[in-house]
Design a protein around this motif. Sequence first.
Motif, PDB file in Angstrom:
ATOM      1  N   TRP A 179      26.904  -8.479   6.455  1.00 33.18           N
ATOM      2  CA  TRP A 179      26.759  -6.957   6.726  1.00 33.18           C
ATOM      3  C   TRP A 179      25.636  -6.454   5.727  1.00 33.18           C
ATOM      4  CZ3 TRP A 179      31.326  -9.227   6.456  1.00 33.18           C
ATOM      5  CH2 TRP A 179      32.238  -9.156   7.877  1.00 33.18           C
ATOM      6  N   ASP A 180      24.338  -6.433   6.407  1.00 33.68           N
ATOM      7  CA  ASP A 180      23.368  -5.942   5.457  1.00 33.68           C
ATOM      8  C   ASP A 180      23.534  -4.621   5.485  1.00 33.68           C
ATOM      9  OD1 ASP A 180      22.178  -8.384   5.770  1.00 33.68           O
ATOM     10  OD2 ASP A 180      20.591  -7.947   7.320  1.00 33.68           O
ATOM     11  N   VAL A 181      22.958  -3.852   4.341  1.00 34.54           N
ATOM     12  CA  VAL A 181      23.198  -2.467   3.888  1.00 34.54           C
ATOM     13  C   VAL A 181      21.669  -1.903   3.441  1.00 34.54           C
ATOM     14  CG1 VAL A 181      23.910  -1.119   2.040  1.00 34.54           C
ATOM     15  CG2 VAL A 181      24.942  -3.289   2.576  1.00 34.54           C
ATOM     16  N   GLU A 182      21.452  -1.023   4.218  1.00 34.22           N
ATOM     17  CA  GLU A 182      20.119   0.059   3.853  1.00 34.22           C
ATOM     18  C   GLU A 182      20.564   1.068   2.794  1.00 34.22           C
ATOM     19  OE1 GLU A 182      17.126   0.333   4.928  1.00 34.22           O
ATOM     20  OE2 GLU A 182      17.050  -1.170   6.728  1.00 34.22           O
ATOM     21  N   MET A 183      19.761   1.611   2.030  1.00 32.17           N
ATOM     22  CA  MET A 183      19.982   2.713   1.405  1.00 32.17           C
ATOM     23  C   MET A 183      19.321   4.096   1.808  1.00 32.17           C
ATOM     24  SD  MET A 183      21.779   1.723  -1.284  1.00 32.17           S
ATOM     25  CE  MET A 183      21.831   0.653  -2.671  1.00 32.17           C
ATOM     26  N   GLU A 184      20.026   5.125   1.778  1.00 28.40           N
ATOM     27  CA  GLU A 184      19.600   6.462   1.900  1.00 28.40           C
ATOM     28  C   GLU A 184      19.402   7.228   0.454  1.00 28.40           C
ATOM     29  OE1 GLU A 184      21.554  10.262   3.514  1.00 28.40           O
ATOM     30  OE2 GLU A 184      21.457   8.891   5.159  1.00 28.40           O
ATOM     31  N   ILE A 185      17.985   7.458   0.163  1.00 27.34           N
ATOM     32  CA  ILE A 185      17.752   8.027  -1.079  1.00 27.34           C
ATOM     33  C   ILE A 185      17.613   9.656  -1.098  1.00 27.34           C
ATOM     34  CG2 ILE A 185      16.359   7.820  -3.073  1.00 27.34           C
ATOM     35  CD1 ILE A 185      15.555   5.100  -2.104  1.00 27.34           C
ATOM     36  N   ILE A 214       0.680  -1.225  -0.041  1.00 30.72           N
ATOM     37  CA  ILE A 214       0.052  -0.006  -0.133  1.00 30.72           C
ATOM     38  C   ILE A 214       0.913   1.447  -0.032  1.00 30.72           C
ATOM     39  CG2 ILE A 214      -1.825  -1.095   1.143  1.00 30.72           C
ATOM     40  CD1 ILE A 214      -1.088   0.105   3.655  1.00 30.72           C
ATOM     41  N   THR A 215       2.118   1.144  -0.069  1.00 23.76           N
ATOM     42  CA  THR A 215       3.052   2.182  -0.010  1.00 23.76           C
ATOM     43  C   THR A 215       4.144   2.041  -1.189  1.00 23.76           C
ATOM     44  OG1 THR A 215       4.650   1.309   1.461  1.00 23.76           O
ATOM     45  CG2 THR A 215       2.894   2.476   2.251  1.00 23.76           C
ATOM     46  N   TYR A 216       4.606   3.019  -1.742  1.00 20.84           N
ATOM     47  CA  TYR A 216       5.516   3.017  -2.958  1.00 20.84           C
ATOM     48  C   TYR A 216       6.923   2.278  -2.445  1.00 20.84           C
ATOM     49  CZ  TYR A 216       8.458   4.389  -6.931  1.00 20.84           C
ATOM     50  OH  TYR A 216       9.392   4.051  -7.808  1.00 20.84           O
ATOM     51  N   SER A 217       7.248   2.847  -1.276  1.00 20.96           N
ATOM     52  CA  SER A 217       8.345   2.468  -0.419  1.00 20.96           C
ATOM     53  C   SER A 217       8.116   0.861  -0.105  1.00 20.96           C
ATOM     54  CB  SER A 217       8.914   3.218   0.641  1.00 20.96           C
ATOM     55  OG  SER A 217       9.917   2.631   1.060  1.00 20.96           O
ATOM     56  N   LEU A 218       9.295   0.091  -0.416  1.00 23.58           N
ATOM     57  CA  LEU A 218       9.164  -1.400  -0.049  1.00 23.58           C
ATOM     58  C   LEU A 218       9.974  -1.651   1.049  1.00 23.58           C
ATOM     59  CD1 LEU A 218       8.896  -2.915  -3.460  1.00 23.58           C
ATOM     60  CD2 LEU A 218       6.894  -2.418  -2.073  1.00 23.58           C
ATOM     61  N   ASN A 219      10.884  -0.542   1.615  1.00 19.03           N
ATOM     62  CA  ASN A 219      11.937  -0.646   2.329  1.00 19.03           C
ATOM     63  C   ASN A 219      11.526  -1.444   3.757  1.00 19.03           C
ATOM     64  OD1 ASN A 219      13.917   0.314   0.700  1.00 19.03           O
ATOM     65  ND2 ASN A 219      13.282   2.390   1.263  1.00 19.03           N
ATOM     66  N   ASP A 220      10.099  -1.376   4.411  1.00 22.33           N
ATOM     67  CA  ASP A 220       9.894  -1.783   5.408  1.00 22.33           C
ATOM     68  C   ASP A 220       9.600  -3.291   5.529  1.00 22.33           C
ATOM     69  OD1 ASP A 220      10.000   0.529   6.845  1.00 22.33           O
ATOM     70  OD2 ASP A 220       7.878   1.149   6.855  1.00 22.33           O
ATOM     71  N   ARG A 246      11.561  -8.536   6.370  1.00 16.12           N
ATOM     72  CA  ARG A 246      11.683  -9.857   5.644  1.00 16.12           C
ATOM     73  C   ARG A 246      13.317 -10.438   6.216  1.00 16.12           C
ATOM     74  NH1 ARG A 246      13.623 -12.152   1.077  1.00 16.12           N
ATOM     75  NH2 ARG A 246      13.987 -10.279  -0.004  1.00 16.12           N
ATOM     76  N   LEU A 247      14.078  -9.538   6.034  1.00 14.00           N
ATOM     77  CA  LEU A 247      15.545  -9.949   6.617  1.00 14.00           C
ATOM     78  C   LEU A 247      15.752 -10.341   7.707  1.00 14.00           C
ATOM     79  CD1 LEU A 247      17.675  -7.237   4.360  1.00 14.00           C
ATOM     80  CD2 LEU A 247      17.318  -9.666   3.916  1.00 14.00           C
ATOM     81  N   THR A 248      14.869  -9.676   8.640  1.00  9.95           N
ATOM     82  CA  THR A 248      14.768 -10.137  10.065  1.00  9.95           C
ATOM     83  C   THR A 248      14.063 -11.526  10.397  1.00  9.95           C
ATOM     84  OG1 THR A 248      14.490  -7.920  10.693  1.00  9.95           O
ATOM     85  CG2 THR A 248      13.983  -9.564  12.495  1.00  9.95           C
ATOM     86  N   GLU A 249      13.402 -12.125   9.319  1.00 13.71           N
ATOM     87  CA  GLU A 249      12.544 -13.131   9.668  1.00 13.71           C
ATOM     88  C   GLU A 249      13.033 -14.298   9.062  1.00 13.71           C
ATOM     89  OE1 GLU A 249       8.355 -12.037   8.971  1.00 13.71           O
ATOM     90  OE2 GLU A 249       8.096 -10.819  10.603  1.00 13.71           O
ATOM     91  N   ILE A 250      13.637 -14.145   7.793  1.00 14.37           N
ATOM     92  CA  ILE A 250      13.781 -15.303   6.997  1.00 14.37           C
ATOM     93  C   ILE A 250      15.301 -16.175   7.498  1.00 14.37           C
ATOM     94  CG2 ILE A 250      12.959 -14.592   4.810  1.00 14.37           C
ATOM     95  CD1 ILE A 250      15.671 -13.889   4.070  1.00 14.37           C
TER      96      ILE A 250
END
Length: 343
Positions: A260-266, A21-27, A32-36
């Motif tokens: 090492w997981d990586v987040e993106m800052e846009i 329901i949001t354009y961002s899929l980051n959450d 998913r990375l926390t749970e899988i």
Amino acid sequence: MANPPPRYKKPRVFVRAVDSITYSLNDARRQRLTEIPRVIRRDYREFLNANLERVEEKSIISPANDPFITQSLHTHFVLLPPGARDKGHGHQNEAFIYFLHGRGFDMHDGIRYDWEAGDALAVHNDSVHWHNNLDPEQPAVGLIMKAKPTWLFLGLHQQGPLGTTPPLEDTRWGPAVDCPIIRAPQDEKLTKVLKPDDTPWQWTPHGKIRLLADASVPLRVKAIDVHLQEIAGGSRSGKQWQMADEVFYVLEGRGYDLHWDVEMEITDKYYARIAKEPSRWDWQAGDMVYIPHNSMHQHFNAEPSRPARLISATNRLYKLLGYSRVEQLENSPEYAEVAPLKH
């Protein structure tokens, strides 16, 4: 798939939907990375004494599995009882098979290809094929790695068991003729079975590698890259950062990965925000390990005197989408010793 049924008991999930329901899929990605699970226990040796009565497929990673891990790659075992063969089928996607145990042959479009443990086999796209176990006493096991969800997402859906035809009552179709658009002449000249001595072991910044499927390897595989890796006792691989996700199956040994997981800052452009501390994932022979998209990873051998051997796969499409660069953050310890000898 071995012996696909004419109808499943419930709909099979070939490709997962991506909706929000949001354009961002980051959450959703973060959750998913926390749970899988990143280590999936699936030791093929447990099936060798299972008194198999029929050809079976044992899923490892698939869009149909919960929890959902990835659909860039689809992995499973094919188990052939002594002297058995499956019924045969065709699908548009190709498949890479690494035989872990036994000996036998495949029939692809009426041509026989013999194989044994340690061989890699290419099931080329749009081929009618089946597997045969030549040993009357021992089962055969193949590890299948493929990008099937990619092919299906692209609309390449024409698959089925032997005997698949348009409905007989549908008179719109003419007689069966050859289909040249599925056969590039240069591809038909490529190798279908890769033997252990067909490609060399080589030292790379990431460690000791033997390529099995790659653009530089003349095996008839187009959609995935596959390599073997050997890590000396007590040693480690290089440290890499890549956009493609990756899976590897542990053939021998035990150890652990650091991720090492990586987040993106846009903001004015894309910036990487790298985890300050890695997560640790212990593995042993018989485990499949998942490395997520856009992450850094490094393999460590926990055995002081025995090598660890891995077989790794990635979807080759990422390279065509602009993600061909792999950042080598640290070289394997041995590479510093052998690199001067290469010049």
